[in-house]
Design an enzyme around this catalytic site. Structure first.
Site, PDB file in Angstrom:
ATOM      1  N   ASP A  14       0.879  -1.170   0.000  1.00 34.30           N
ATOM      2  CA  ASP A  14       0.000   0.000   0.000  1.00 34.30           C
ATOM      3  C   ASP A  14       0.921   1.227   0.000  1.00 34.30           C
ATOM      4  OD1 ASP A  14      -2.185   1.822   0.710  1.00 34.30           O
ATOM      5  OD2 ASP A  14      -1.343   1.749   2.729  1.00 34.30           O
ATOM      6  N   ASP A  16      -0.257   5.132   0.918  1.00 28.16           N
ATOM      7  CA  ASP A  16      -0.523   6.133   1.957  1.00 28.16           C
ATOM      8  C   ASP A  16      -0.610   5.524   3.348  1.00 28.16           C
ATOM      9  OD1 ASP A  16      -2.468   7.522  -0.569  1.00 28.16           O
ATOM     10  OD2 ASP A  16      -0.779   8.562   0.335  1.00 28.16           O
TER      11      ASP A  16
END
Ligand code: XBP
Ligand code: MG
Length: 255
Positions: A14, A16
């Site tokens: 991922d 953020d």
């Protein structure tokens, strides 16, 4: 050299909150700057923004906020898109000013994966422009080539917690879910990876420490001086490496 016995063929990251603390040091500030330029009477504080993160996607977050604040002048979809574009411009400026570093230990973990022949992917809700700018501002654009598959939020039908981005990365890598480990920071991201059937390591942060991550491969507080949040961890791990993830993966598989 690849560890032929390792069950982990790829790590899917991922962005953020995982690769970098972009929410705290970037997105929230960028949203508020865009609101100010449009003279909108809205300022998202740190705590309030943490609650707004339950809605993934910047445009969706704006729309959801406006729906729950009928006192504000309604915004059309085109206005929301334009406001989000301005916000993204401010976010890119913050990245380019070096204001958003990678989380400690991320680069060394990525290098360790490469050295061990573990393939890399990115599955994120944010925009591709933000991903490119993050690596340009930190490890350099060549590092983007380390990732064989990069899928951004607007490139699939449904954003996290739907599994779409993860399923597209698996397809591009040509791997089965259990041949990979997803590395996430938040509940929506964790649920997305789990819905794709991918064993998931969670690295919590100031916005996501309170989340629930049942059956995670492991829940940790970062990639350097790493403490295991769920479970006994007497001594912090100085630098997280693939071998730690392999151990946790094996334990999780047999638990
Ligand atoms: C987290 C998100 C993103 C960011 C804002 O993405 O939900 O929407 O908060 O970025 P990730 P945009 O899956 O990487 O944790 O405004 O570009 O959406
Ligand atoms: Mg995240």
């Amino acid at each position: 050299m690849r560890n032929e016995r390792s069950p982990i063929r790829a790590l899917i990251f991922d962005v953020d909150g995982t690769l970098a603390e972009t929410e705290a040091h970037g997105h929230r500030i960028a949203f508020n700057r865009a609101f100010a330029v449009w003279k909108l009477p809205v300022v998202w504080g740190v705590r309030e923004y943490g609650e707004l993160l339950d809605v993934t996607g910047g445009k969706e977050r704006i729309r959801s906020y406006w729906h729950s604040h009928p006192e504000l002048r309604a915004l059309s979809d085109d206005e929301i898109a334009a406001l989000h574009q301005l916000k993204t411009q401010f976010f890119l400026e913050l990245l380019n000013q070096g204001k958003i570093p990678l989380r400690p230990g991320v680069e060394l973990l990525l290098r360790d994966a490469r050295d061990r022949g573990v393939r890399l992917g990115i599955a994120t809700t944010t925009t591709r422009a933000n991903i490119i700018a993050l690596f340009t501002a930190t490890m350099g654009t060549d590092a983007l080539n380390w990732f064989e598959a990069i899928v951004a939020g607007d490139e699939v039908a449904r954003k996290k917690p739907a599994p779409d981005v993860y399923k597209k990365v698996l397809h591009l890598l040509g791997l089965d879910p259990v041949q990979c480990v997803a590395v996430e920071d938040s509940e929506p991201g964790f649920r997305a990876a789990q819905a794709a059937g991918i064993p998931t390591l969670v690295a919590i942060n100031q916005y996501t420490y309170h989340g629930s991550y049942p059956r995670a491969v492991c829940v940790i507080d970062g990639f350097q001086s790493t403490n295991i949040v769920q479970g006994l961890n007497l001594q912090p791990i100085p630098q997280l490496q693939v071998e730690h993830i392999e151990q946790w993966y094996a334990q999780a598989l047999h638990s």
